[in-house]
Motif scaffolding. Structure first.
Motif, PDB file in Angstrom:
ATOM      1  N   LYS A 264     -32.779 -99.324 -56.852  1.00  0.00           N
ATOM      2  CA  LYS A 264     -32.211 -98.320 -57.741  1.00  0.00           C
ATOM      3  C   LYS A 264     -33.345 -97.622 -58.476  1.00  0.00           C
ATOM      4  CE  LYS A 264     -27.783-100.483 -58.782  1.00  0.00           C
ATOM      5  NZ  LYS A 264     -26.919-100.946 -59.886  1.00  0.00           N
ATOM      6  N   VAL A 265     -33.329 -96.298 -58.440  1.00  0.00           N
ATOM      7  CA  VAL A 265     -34.310 -95.500 -59.160  1.00  0.00           C
ATOM      8  C   VAL A 265     -33.548 -94.640 -60.158  1.00  0.00           C
ATOM      9  CG1 VAL A 265     -36.095 -93.734 -58.968  1.00  0.00           C
ATOM     10  CG2 VAL A 265     -35.855 -95.452 -57.157  1.00  0.00           C
ATOM     11  N   LEU A 266     -33.845 -94.820 -61.435  1.00  0.00           N
ATOM     12  CA  LEU A 266     -33.192 -94.026 -62.479  1.00  0.00           C
ATOM     13  C   LEU A 266     -33.654 -92.579 -62.371  1.00  0.00           C
ATOM     14  CD1 LEU A 266     -31.375 -93.949 -64.994  1.00  0.00           C
ATOM     15  CD2 LEU A 266     -33.428 -94.434 -66.351  1.00  0.00           C
ATOM     16  N   LEU A 267     -32.695 -91.679 -62.296  1.00  0.00           N
ATOM     17  CA  LEU A 267     -33.002 -90.259 -62.163  1.00  0.00           C
ATOM     18  C   LEU A 267     -33.094 -89.608 -63.536  1.00  0.00           C
ATOM     19  CD1 LEU A 267     -30.558 -89.492 -59.234  1.00  0.00           C
ATOM     20  CD2 LEU A 267     -33.054 -89.686 -59.094  1.00  0.00           C
ATOM     21  N   PRO A 268     -33.979 -88.622 -63.685  1.00  0.00           N
ATOM     22  CA  PRO A 268     -34.092 -87.940 -64.981  1.00  0.00           C
ATOM     23  C   PRO A 268     -32.858 -87.082 -65.273  1.00  0.00           C
ATOM     24  CG  PRO A 268     -35.509 -86.903 -63.348  1.00  0.00           C
ATOM     25  CD  PRO A 268     -34.927 -88.131 -62.699  1.00  0.00           C
ATOM     26  N   GLU A 269     -32.636 -86.818 -66.547  1.00  0.00           N
ATOM     27  CA  GLU A 269     -31.457 -86.066 -66.978  1.00  0.00           C
ATOM     28  C   GLU A 269     -31.376 -84.671 -66.366  1.00  0.00           C
ATOM     29  OE1 GLU A 269     -28.718 -86.844 -68.786  1.00  0.00           O
ATOM     30  OE2 GLU A 269     -29.430 -88.906 -68.691  1.00  0.00           O
ATOM     31  N   TYR A 270     -32.520 -84.018 -66.149  1.00  0.00           N
ATOM     32  CA  TYR A 270     -32.480 -82.644 -65.642  1.00  0.00           C
ATOM     33  C   TYR A 270     -31.818 -82.548 -64.264  1.00  0.00           C
ATOM     34  CZ  TYR A 270     -36.443 -83.318 -62.422  1.00  0.00           C
ATOM     35  OH  TYR A 270     -37.257 -83.738 -61.398  1.00  0.00           O
ATOM     36  N   VAL A 271     -31.805 -83.642 -63.522  1.00  0.00           N
ATOM     37  CA  VAL A 271     -31.156 -83.648 -62.211  1.00  0.00           C
ATOM     38  C   VAL A 271     -29.662 -83.358 -62.362  1.00  0.00           C
ATOM     39  CG1 VAL A 271     -30.514 -85.137 -60.263  1.00  0.00           C
ATOM     40  CG2 VAL A 271     -32.848 -85.169 -61.134  1.00  0.00           C
ATOM     41  N   PHE A 272     -29.074 -83.811 -63.439  1.00  0.00           N
ATOM     42  CA  PHE A 272     -27.626 -83.700 -63.634  1.00  0.00           C
ATOM     43  C   PHE A 272     -27.213 -82.510 -64.495  1.00  0.00           C
ATOM     44  CE2 PHE A 272     -28.703 -88.087 -62.743  1.00  0.00           C
ATOM     45  CZ  PHE A 272     -27.893 -88.317 -61.643  1.00  0.00           C
ATOM     46  N   GLU A 273     -28.139 -81.613 -64.797  1.00  0.00           N
ATOM     47  CA  GLU A 273     -27.793 -80.438 -65.589  1.00  0.00           C
ATOM     48  C   GLU A 273     -26.849 -79.506 -64.828  1.00  0.00           C
ATOM     49  OE1 GLU A 273     -31.534 -78.782 -66.736  1.00  0.00           O
ATOM     50  OE2 GLU A 273     -31.831 -80.275 -68.309  1.00  0.00           O
TER      51      GLU A 273
ATOM     52  N   ILE B 199     -27.556 -81.063 -57.274  1.00  0.00           N
ATOM     53  CA  ILE B 199     -27.931 -82.391 -57.762  1.00  0.00           C
ATOM     54  C   ILE B 199     -28.640 -83.159 -56.656  1.00  0.00           C
ATOM     55  CG2 ILE B 199     -27.020 -84.641 -58.499  1.00  0.00           C
ATOM     56  CD1 ILE B 199     -24.843 -83.061 -60.038  1.00  0.00           C
ATOM     57  N   TRP B 200     -28.100 -83.103 -55.448  1.00  0.00           N
ATOM     58  CA  TRP B 200     -28.720 -83.786 -54.310  1.00  0.00           C
ATOM     59  C   TRP B 200     -30.109 -83.214 -54.040  1.00  0.00           C
ATOM     60  CZ3 TRP B 200     -27.917 -88.209 -52.009  1.00  0.00           C
ATOM     61  CH2 TRP B 200     -28.513 -88.458 -50.781  1.00  0.00           C
ATOM     62  N   SER B 201     -30.233 -81.896 -54.089  1.00  0.00           N
ATOM     63  CA  SER B 201     -31.509 -81.232 -53.845  1.00  0.00           C
ATOM     64  C   SER B 201     -32.555 -81.639 -54.893  1.00  0.00           C
ATOM     65  CB  SER B 201     -31.310 -79.719 -53.864  1.00  0.00           C
ATOM     66  OG  SER B 201     -32.523 -79.053 -53.710  1.00  0.00           O
ATOM     67  N   LYS B 202     -32.156 -81.654 -56.159  1.00  0.00           N
ATOM     68  CA  LYS B 202     -33.067 -82.055 -57.229  1.00  0.00           C
ATOM     69  C   LYS B 202     -33.459 -83.526 -57.092  1.00  0.00           C
ATOM     70  CE  LYS B 202     -31.608 -78.800 -60.804  1.00  0.00           C
ATOM     71  NZ  LYS B 202     -31.007 -78.679 -62.138  1.00  0.00           N
ATOM     72  N   THR B 203     -32.513 -84.350 -56.661  1.00  0.00           N
ATOM     73  CA  THR B 203     -32.800 -85.770 -56.455  1.00  0.00           C
ATOM     74  C   THR B 203     -33.845 -85.960 -55.367  1.00  0.00           C
ATOM     75  OG1 THR B 203     -30.593 -86.439 -57.163  1.00  0.00           O
ATOM     76  CG2 THR B 203     -31.799 -87.994 -55.782  1.00  0.00           C
ATOM     77  N   LEU B 204     -33.667 -85.277 -54.243  1.00  0.00           N
ATOM     78  CA  LEU B 204     -34.627 -85.407 -53.146  1.00  0.00           C
ATOM     79  C   LEU B 204     -36.010 -84.902 -53.564  1.00  0.00           C
ATOM     80  CD1 LEU B 204     -32.480 -84.398 -50.060  1.00  0.00           C
ATOM     81  CD2 LEU B 204     -33.064 -86.693 -50.875  1.00  0.00           C
ATOM     82  N   LYS B 205     -36.048 -83.829 -54.336  1.00  0.00           N
ATOM     83  CA  LYS B 205     -37.329 -83.304 -54.826  1.00  0.00           C
ATOM     84  C   LYS B 205     -37.996 -84.329 -55.740  1.00  0.00           C
ATOM     85  CE  LYS B 205     -40.359 -80.022 -55.458  1.00  0.00           C
ATOM     86  NZ  LYS B 205     -41.327 -79.727 -54.431  1.00  0.00           N
ATOM     87  N   TYR B 206     -37.234 -84.924 -56.649  1.00  0.00           N
ATOM     88  CA  TYR B 206     -37.770 -85.944 -57.550  1.00  0.00           C
ATOM     89  C   TYR B 206     -38.271 -87.160 -56.778  1.00  0.00           C
ATOM     90  CZ  TYR B 206     -38.007 -89.522 -61.171  1.00  0.00           C
ATOM     91  OH  TYR B 206     -38.441 -90.533 -61.990  1.00  0.00           O
ATOM     92  N   MET B 207     -37.539 -87.539 -55.753  1.00  0.00           N
ATOM     93  CA  MET B 207     -37.881 -88.742 -54.993  1.00  0.00           C
ATOM     94  C   MET B 207     -39.117 -88.565 -54.110  1.00  0.00           C
ATOM     95  SD  MET B 207     -35.952 -91.116 -56.046  1.00  0.00           S
ATOM     96  CE  MET B 207     -36.333 -92.346 -54.809  1.00  0.00           C
TER      97      MET B 207
ATOM     98  N   GLU C 206     -25.543 -92.758 -57.563  1.00  0.00           N
ATOM     99  CA  GLU C 206     -24.476 -93.530 -58.210  1.00  0.00           C
ATOM    100  C   GLU C 206     -24.862 -93.820 -59.656  1.00  0.00           C
ATOM    101  OE1 GLU C 206     -23.371 -98.038 -57.515  1.00  0.00           O
ATOM    102  OE2 GLU C 206     -22.715 -96.804 -55.822  1.00  0.00           O
ATOM    103  N   ASN C 207     -24.035 -93.364 -60.594  1.00  0.00           N
ATOM    104  CA  ASN C 207     -24.243 -93.652 -62.023  1.00  0.00           C
ATOM    105  C   ASN C 207     -25.653 -93.338 -62.500  1.00  0.00           C
ATOM    106  OD1 ASN C 207     -21.586 -94.595 -62.216  1.00  0.00           O
ATOM    107  ND2 ASN C 207     -22.210 -96.657 -61.627  1.00  0.00           N
ATOM    108  N   LYS C 208     -26.131 -92.145 -62.177  1.00  0.00           N
ATOM    109  CA  LYS C 208     -27.450 -91.649 -62.587  1.00  0.00           C
ATOM    110  C   LYS C 208     -28.616 -92.393 -61.936  1.00  0.00           C
ATOM    111  CE  LYS C 208     -25.829 -89.353 -66.618  1.00  0.00           C
ATOM    112  NZ  LYS C 208     -26.218 -88.654 -67.787  1.00  0.00           N
TER     113      LYS C 208
END
Length: 58
Positions: free
Chosen positions: A6-15, A22-30, A42-44
């Motif tokens: 589990k990797v906690l995602l930053p808040e900006y992903v869910f803006e 959201i998926w695109s921002k997640t992949l970029k962050y990862m 799942e659950n941020k």
């Protein structure tokens, strides 16, 4: 079955409320976690599996 990471995602992903963004921002962050493959969000958290680095010595 492997234990997921589990990797906690930053808040900006869910803006955005758009799931595609959201998926695109997640992949970029990862991209900063090159050995993880995102399975789902799942659950941020990004639920991931670890990609094992292959050993070329035999």
């Amino acid at each position: 079955m492997l234990v997921p990471y589990k990797v906690l995602l930053p808040e900006y992903v869910f803006e955005s409320k758009n799931e595609e963004e959201i998926w695109s921002k997640t992949l970029k962050y990862m991209e900063s976690y090159p050995h993880y493959h995102v399975i789902r969000i799942e659950n941020k958290f990004a639920i991931c599996e670890r990609i094992l680095k292959e050993d070329n010595n035999g």
